[in-house]
Design a protein around this motif. Structure first.
Motif, short mmCIF file in Angstrom:
data_model
loop_
_atom_site.label_atom_id
_atom_site.label_comp_id
_atom_site.label_asym_id
_atom_site.label_seq_id
_atom_site.Cartn_x
_atom_site.Cartn_y
_atom_site.Cartn_z
N LEU A 82 0.95 -1.07 0.17
CA LEU A 82 -0.03 0.14 0.04
C LEU A 82 0.93 1.25 0.11
CD1 LEU A 82 -2.54 -1.29 2.59
CD2 LEU A 82 -3.09 -0.88 0.28
N PRO A 83 0.21 2.22 -0.63
CA PRO A 83 1.36 3.55 -0.54
C PRO A 83 1.95 3.87 0.89
CG PRO A 83 -0.97 4.19 -1.83
CD PRO A 83 -0.93 2.66 -1.07
N GLU A 84 3.08 4.35 1.02
CA GLU A 84 3.73 4.69 2.16
C GLU A 84 3.85 3.52 2.90
OE1 GLU A 84 4.98 7.61 1.89
OE2 GLU A 84 3.69 8.17 0.12
N GLU A 85 3.65 2.43 2.56
CA GLU A 85 3.91 0.99 3.40
C GLU A 85 4.85 0.09 2.93
OE1 GLU A 85 -0.53 0.87 5.21
OE2 GLU A 85 0.32 -0.78 4.86
N GLY A 86 5.37 -0.67 3.66
CA GLY A 86 6.33 -1.75 3.21
C GLY A 86 5.66 -2.84 2.43
N LEU A 87 6.37 -4.01 2.15
CA LEU A 87 5.97 -4.99 1.64
C LEU A 87 5.26 -6.01 2.28
CD1 LEU A 87 8.82 -5.50 -1.13
CD2 LEU A 87 6.32 -5.11 -1.65
N LYS A 88 4.20 -6.74 2.22
CA LYS A 88 3.56 -7.25 3.01
C LYS A 88 3.46 -8.80 2.31
CE LYS A 88 2.52 -4.44 6.15
NZ LYS A 88 3.30 -4.04 7.40
N PHE A 89 4.15 -9.64 3.11
CA PHE A 89 3.94 -11.01 2.50
C PHE A 89 2.59 -11.68 2.38
CE2 PHE A 89 5.59 -15.33 1.73
CZ PHE A 89 4.49 -16.07 2.50
N MET A 90 2.25 -12.44 1.35
CA MET A 90 0.98 -12.96 1.16
C MET A 90 1.02 -14.49 0.82
SD MET A 90 -1.00 -10.26 -1.41
CE MET A 90 -2.49 -11.15 -1.16
N VAL A 91 2.00 -14.96 0.11
CA VAL A 91 1.98 -16.25 -0.19
C VAL A 91 3.41 -16.72 -0.91
CG1 VAL A 91 0.94 -16.26 -2.33
CG2 VAL A 91 0.75 -18.41 -1.03
N TYR A 92 3.91 -18.00 -0.43
CA TYR A 92 4.99 -18.52 -1.37
C TYR A 92 4.79 -19.94 -1.73
CZ TYR A 92 9.26 -21.11 -0.81
OH TYR A 92 10.49 -22.03 -0.81
N GLN A 141 5.85 -23.14 -4.54
CA GLN A 141 6.83 -23.98 -5.35
C GLN A 141 5.86 -24.66 -6.57
OE1 GLN A 141 9.94 -26.45 -3.84
NE2 GLN A 141 9.80 -25.05 -1.83
N LYS A 142 6.63 -25.00 -7.58
CA LYS A 142 5.72 -25.72 -8.56
C LYS A 142 4.71 -26.52 -7.99
CE LYS A 142 7.18 -24.15 -12.56
NZ LYS A 142 6.34 -23.76 -13.61
N GLU A 143 3.36 -26.48 -8.44
CA GLU A 143 2.25 -27.01 -7.64
C GLU A 143 2.08 -27.05 -6.25
OE1 GLU A 143 1.37 -30.26 -10.80
OE2 GLU A 143 3.51 -30.68 -10.58
N ASN A 144 2.73 -26.45 -5.50
CA ASN A 144 2.44 -26.48 -3.96
C ASN A 144 2.45 -25.03 -3.36
OD1 ASN A 144 2.46 -29.42 -3.55
ND2 ASN A 144 4.71 -29.24 -4.34
N ILE A 145 1.67 -25.17 -2.51
CA ILE A 145 1.55 -23.87 -1.46
C ILE A 145 2.55 -24.18 -0.34
CG2 ILE A 145 0.37 -22.10 -0.04
CD1 ILE A 145 -1.95 -22.64 -2.06
N ILE A 146 3.66 -23.39 -0.29
CA ILE A 146 4.26 -23.56 0.82
C ILE A 146 3.87 -22.76 2.23
CG2 ILE A 146 6.88 -23.76 1.73
CD1 ILE A 146 6.20 -25.67 -0.83
N ASP A 147 3.63 -21.61 1.81
CA ASP A 147 3.35 -20.92 3.18
C ASP A 147 2.23 -19.72 2.62
OD1 ASP A 147 3.09 -18.83 5.15
OD2 ASP A 147 5.04 -19.17 5.65
N GLU A 148 1.13 -19.94 2.99
CA GLU A 148 -0.15 -18.88 2.66
C GLU A 148 -0.38 -18.17 3.89
OE1 GLU A 148 -3.38 -20.85 1.07
OE2 GLU A 148 -3.42 -22.40 2.74
N SER A 149 0.41 -17.72 5.01
CA SER A 149 -0.02 -17.28 6.21
C SER A 149 -0.18 -15.87 6.12
CB SER A 149 1.22 -17.27 7.00
OG SER A 149 2.22 -17.06 6.67
N GLY A 150 0.23 -15.13 4.76
CA GLY A 150 -0.09 -13.70 4.72
C GLY A 150 -1.32 -13.37 4.06
N MET A 151 -2.08 -14.60 3.70
CA MET A 151 -3.08 -14.45 2.69
C MET A 151 -4.31 -14.31 3.45
SD MET A 151 -3.00 -15.91 -1.15
CE MET A 151 -3.58 -17.50 -0.73
N PRO A 152 -5.35 -13.63 2.95
CA PRO A 152 -6.74 -13.49 3.94
C PRO A 152 -7.26 -14.84 3.36
CG PRO A 152 -6.43 -11.57 2.66
CD PRO A 152 -5.11 -12.39 2.13
N LYS A 153 -8.04 -15.33 4.39
CA LYS A 153 -8.52 -16.79 4.11
C LYS A 153 -9.56 -16.68 3.20
CE LYS A 153 -6.63 -19.17 7.68
NZ LYS A 153 -5.45 -18.25 7.53
N GLU A 154 -10.33 -15.62 2.99
CA GLU A 154 -11.49 -15.73 2.14
C GLU A 154 -11.05 -14.70 1.02
OE1 GLU A 154 -15.01 -16.27 5.50
OE2 GLU A 154 -14.79 -14.35 4.18
#
Lengths: 113, 113
Positions: A38-48, A50-63
């Motif tokens: 967002l403007p004036e804000e840093g980068l917020k992690f959403m999801v990581y 790898q091919k065909e796999n979600i490793i970490d989605e802790s930063g992504m809204p559930k819905e």
């Protein structure tokens, strides 16, 4: 060797529509990350992913938010039923390995009317 | 939870001077820290990586230090130029479910001619 490609560069959606953001990683990179800024804000992690796999989605809204990185083709960040608060710059990055430096795309600026 | 904090106030310096930016982290010491540069409307670009067993790292006019006692990294640009004006981000890896890179909010540097 092309860098990380994101498209579209700008995306305008009305409230309730779906937004699809695409990211093609650098050649040979199998690790993809999505960040939101967002403007004036840093980068917020959403999801990581790898091919065909979600490793970490802790930063992504559930819905409404989902991400994929299929065996073939780009990584997709999908936002369903967008709301005004989803307006932001979304950056994708790729890396050779899990603890390697990240290469970022130029981002997709999402505007929700 | 682990946090990275950067001085949110913009840093204004005169051309030719040394710019020093600070990055502080809480809780545990990361295995390494990364520094990125971000220009308006663009994705971040990797600059330097320093590991916890390295006190200092240099690359041309850039120098990074890592003090695990103070839980701090300093980023120096010597003989600064107007072209160095940008936002500088520090980041470190969180080893959780495979690892994700989290970023500080960035410090905006402005070098005046």
């Amino acid at each position: 060797n092309a860098g990380v490609m994101q498209n579209p560069r700008h995306l305008v959606r009305r409230r309730g529509q779906e937004a699809r953001l695409r990211c093609s990683p650098m050649k040979g990179h199998s690790h993809v990350y999505w960040y939101r800024q967002l403007p004036e804000e840093g980068l917020k992690f959403m999801v990581y992913l790898q091919k065909e796999n979600i490793i970490d989605e802790s930063g992504m809204p559930k819905e409404r938010f989902s991400a994929e990185f299929p065996k073939e083709g780009p990584s997709i960040l999908r936002i369903q039923q967008v709301v005004r608060g989803d307006s932001a710059a979304y950056f994708c990055a790729s890396a050779l390995g899990a603890d390697e430096k990240l290469f970022f795309g130029s981002g997709t600026q999402l505007s929700v009317l | 939870s682990q946090k990275i904090e950067q001085n949110s106030e913009a840093l204004n310096i005169q051309e030719g001077k040394t710019a020093t930016l600070t990055c502080n982290y809480t809780n545990y010491s990361p295995a390494y820290l990364q520094w990125y540069r971000q220009d308006p409307g663009r994705g971040p670009v990797f600059l330097l990586l320093i590991r916890e067993n390295e006190k200092e790292k240099r690359k041309e006019r850039l120098k990074v230090t890592f003090d695990t006692t103070l839980k701090q990294s300093l980023f120096h640009i010597t003989a600064s130029q107007p072209a160095d004006s940008a936002t500088y981000l520090c980041a470190h890896l969180i080893y959780n479910q495979g690892g994700k890179l989290i970023f500080g909010q960035g410090t905006e540097l402005s070098v005046k001619p």
